[in-house]
Design a protein around this motif. Structure first.
Motif, PDB file in Angstrom:
ATOM      1  N   VAL A 138     -21.761  47.061  39.075  1.00  0.00           N
ATOM      2  CA  VAL A 138     -21.850  45.631  38.745  1.00  0.00           C
ATOM      3  C   VAL A 138     -23.319  45.253  38.558  1.00  0.00           C
ATOM      4  O   VAL A 138     -24.169  45.579  39.397  1.00  0.00           O
ATOM      5  N   LYS A 139     -23.623  44.559  37.468  1.00  0.00           N
ATOM      6  CA  LYS A 139     -24.971  44.083  37.183  1.00  0.00           C
ATOM      7  C   LYS A 139     -24.937  42.594  36.851  1.00  0.00           C
ATOM      8  O   LYS A 139     -24.077  42.147  36.085  1.00  0.00           O
ATOM      9  N   VAL A 140     -25.862  41.841  37.428  1.00  0.00           N
ATOM     10  CA  VAL A 140     -26.011  40.430  37.080  1.00  0.00           C
ATOM     11  C   VAL A 140     -26.981  40.344  35.911  1.00  0.00           C
ATOM     12  O   VAL A 140     -28.168  40.631  36.052  1.00  0.00           O
ATOM     13  N   ARG A 141     -26.474  39.953  34.743  1.00  0.00           N
ATOM     14  CA  ARG A 141     -27.302  39.915  33.533  1.00  0.00           C
ATOM     15  C   ARG A 141     -28.051  38.590  33.375  1.00  0.00           C
ATOM     16  O   ARG A 141     -29.172  38.544  32.887  1.00  0.00           O
ATOM     17  N   GLU A 142     -27.418  37.503  33.754  1.00  0.00           N
ATOM     18  CA  GLU A 142     -28.045  36.175  33.638  1.00  0.00           C
ATOM     19  C   GLU A 142     -27.522  35.303  34.768  1.00  0.00           C
ATOM     20  O   GLU A 142     -26.328  35.318  35.075  1.00  0.00           O
ATOM     21  N   ASN A 143     -28.423  34.541  35.359  1.00  0.00           N
ATOM     22  CA  ASN A 143     -28.048  33.729  36.511  1.00  0.00           C
ATOM     23  C   ASN A 143     -28.968  32.513  36.565  1.00  0.00           C
ATOM     24  O   ASN A 143     -30.041  32.561  37.159  1.00  0.00           O
ATOM     25  N   LYS A 144     -28.562  31.439  35.908  1.00  0.00           N
ATOM     26  CA  LYS A 144     -29.387  30.231  35.842  1.00  0.00           C
ATOM     27  C   LYS A 144     -28.547  29.002  36.171  1.00  0.00           C
ATOM     28  O   LYS A 144     -27.473  28.809  35.607  1.00  0.00           O
ATOM     29  N   THR A 145     -29.077  28.201  37.072  1.00  0.00           N
ATOM     30  CA  THR A 145     -28.423  26.935  37.411  1.00  0.00           C
ATOM     31  C   THR A 145     -29.471  25.830  37.418  1.00  0.00           C
ATOM     32  O   THR A 145     -30.539  25.994  38.019  1.00  0.00           O
ATOM     33  N   VAL A 171     -28.890  11.697  40.217  1.00  0.00           N
ATOM     34  CA  VAL A 171     -28.710  13.131  40.001  1.00  0.00           C
ATOM     35  C   VAL A 171     -27.670  13.336  38.915  1.00  0.00           C
ATOM     36  O   VAL A 171     -26.566  12.791  38.979  1.00  0.00           O
ATOM     37  N   HIS A 172     -28.032  14.113  37.902  1.00  0.00           N
ATOM     38  CA  HIS A 172     -27.109  14.450  36.824  1.00  0.00           C
ATOM     39  C   HIS A 172     -26.375  15.744  37.170  1.00  0.00           C
ATOM     40  O   HIS A 172     -26.870  16.575  37.932  1.00  0.00           O
ATOM     41  N   PRO A 173     -25.192  15.959  36.606  1.00  0.00           N
ATOM     42  CA  PRO A 173     -24.382  17.131  36.957  1.00  0.00           C
ATOM     43  C   PRO A 173     -25.119  18.450  36.733  1.00  0.00           C
ATOM     44  O   PRO A 173     -25.875  18.603  35.777  1.00  0.00           O
ATOM     45  N   ALA A 174     -24.874  19.391  37.634  1.00  0.00           N
ATOM     46  CA  ALA A 174     -25.485  20.725  37.541  1.00  0.00           C
ATOM     47  C   ALA A 174     -24.799  21.532  36.436  1.00  0.00           C
ATOM     48  O   ALA A 174     -23.634  21.304  36.097  1.00  0.00           O
ATOM     49  N   HIS A 175     -25.538  22.497  35.914  1.00  0.00           N
ATOM     50  CA  HIS A 175     -25.035  23.362  34.840  1.00  0.00           C
ATOM     51  C   HIS A 175     -25.422  24.799  35.164  1.00  0.00           C
ATOM     52  O   HIS A 175     -26.582  25.093  35.446  1.00  0.00           O
ATOM     53  N   THR A 176     -24.434  25.705  35.127  1.00  0.00           N
ATOM     54  CA  THR A 176     -24.666  27.110  35.454  1.00  0.00           C
ATOM     55  C   THR A 176     -24.350  28.001  34.259  1.00  0.00           C
ATOM     56  O   THR A 176     -23.317  27.840  33.610  1.00  0.00           O
ATOM     57  N   THR A 177     -25.240  28.945  33.987  1.00  0.00           N
ATOM     58  CA  THR A 177     -25.002  30.019  33.028  1.00  0.00           C
ATOM     59  C   THR A 177     -25.021  31.322  33.809  1.00  0.00           C
ATOM     60  O   THR A 177     -26.045  31.673  34.407  1.00  0.00           O
ATOM     61  N   LEU A 178     -23.887  32.022  33.819  1.00  0.00           N
ATOM     62  CA  LEU A 178     -23.763  33.241  34.618  1.00  0.00           C
ATOM     63  C   LEU A 178     -23.136  34.336  33.769  1.00  0.00           C
ATOM     64  O   LEU A 178     -22.133  34.131  33.097  1.00  0.00           O
ATOM     65  N   SER A 179     -23.757  35.511  33.801  1.00  0.00           N
ATOM     66  CA  SER A 179     -23.270  36.663  33.041  1.00  0.00           C
ATOM     67  C   SER A 179     -23.301  37.897  33.939  1.00  0.00           C
ATOM     68  O   SER A 179     -24.337  38.199  34.534  1.00  0.00           O
ATOM     69  N   ILE A 180     -22.157  38.582  34.045  1.00  0.00           N
ATOM     70  CA  ILE A 180     -22.026  39.750  34.923  1.00  0.00           C
ATOM     71  C   ILE A 180     -21.376  40.893  34.142  1.00  0.00           C
ATOM     72  O   ILE A 180     -20.341  40.701  33.496  1.00  0.00           O
ATOM     73  N   SER A 181     -21.989  42.072  34.210  1.00  0.00           N
ATOM     74  CA  SER A 181     -21.428  43.265  33.569  1.00  0.00           C
ATOM     75  C   SER A 181     -20.787  44.160  34.618  1.00  0.00           C
ATOM     76  O   SER A 181     -21.313  44.312  35.730  1.00  0.00           O
TER      77      SER A 181
END
Length: 249
Positions: A138-145, A171-181
């Motif tokens: 398992v690899k975490v390719r992208e992890n941004k919040t 406070v405005h809503p949070a946004h997550t970009t997550l990519s896992i291989s």
């Protein structure tokens, strides 16, 4: 009165830079939790296969949380001065109570050992497994919040000796970009090699708070919650695809 107006205008122009730095320091003194709640149906069939999960070595996120000013304006009037500043916060691993890769490992173990046809075990001595076992990498390719914070301040000027200051924080809503291989192998045979990705906007509406400290606290908790839900979405998808792959063998 002129001297007071001039002083307040100068203060409005220069305070945003200080606010950005102080908010970031404040945010990095806080901690929040990631959490995983099992909601998938429990697998009740026979479990015969065992899959060994290799060590997840990288969370692929910044260590410290950051806050950057994204814009704003000042309206200096005769009796009322209004200032608004917009910021964007980015979640760093230092703001979490434990490492994201550890959380992801526990999430995969919890989900797979509840809702799939195989047992998932940690391979704590990566590279020493025999060729005849199932292995999961398992690899975490992208992890941004990230999330937005808006600060507003209004000065009501009555005289040189008396004025009132009203502040607001949103406070405005949070946004997550997550990519896992993931890569599932049986010896030298690759059974599954796929990258999973989710873009998730937290469903909360913009909310107001009495000051920047409370907004920082809420922003951090929202970002941690958004990352938790994004992880859950991907882990469920991964575990079900692993289940389908192994159930046919």
């Amino acid at each position: 009165m002129k001297h007071l107006l001039l002083s307040l205008t100068i203060f409005c122009v220069f305070c945003s830079c200080r606010t950005s730095r102080s908010m970031q320091r404040e945010l990095n003194e806080m901690r929040s939790n990631l959490y995983y709640e099992l909601t998938s149906p429990v697998y009740t069939g026979e479990v015969k296969k065992t899959v060994y999960l290799d060590f997840i070595d990288y969370s692929n996120t910044d260590y410290y949380s950051t806050i950057r000013r994204k814009g704003g304006f000042v309206v200096p009037l005769i009796l009322i001065n209004y200032q608004q500043d917009r910021f964007q916060a980015h979640l760093g691993e230092h703001s979490l109570n434990y490492l994201y890769r550890e959380f992801l490992t526990e999430a995969l173990l919890t989900e797979c050992n509840s809702s799939t046809c195989f047992r998932l075990r940690e391979n704590k001595k990566s590279g020493t497994l025999p060729d005849s076992v199932y292995r999961l990498e398992v690899k975490v390719r992208e992890n941004k919040t990230r999330a937005g914070i808006l600060l507003s301040e209004t000065f009501l000027i009555w005289s040189d000796d008396f004025f009132m200051d009203f502040t607001g924080a949103y406070v405005h809503p949070a946004h997550t970009t997550l990519s896992i291989s993931v890569r599932l192998s049986d010896g030298k045979d690759c059974l599954l090699d796929k990258t999973y990705r989710v873009e998730r906007k937290h469903p909360h509406r913009r909310r107001s708070y009495p000051d920047s400290y409370a907004a920082n606290r809420a922003c951090l908790d929202d970002m941690a919650e958004s990352l938790s839900f994004a992880t859950k979405e991907l882990v469920e998808e991964i575990s079900q695809e692993l289940h389908l792959t192994l159930s046919t063998r």
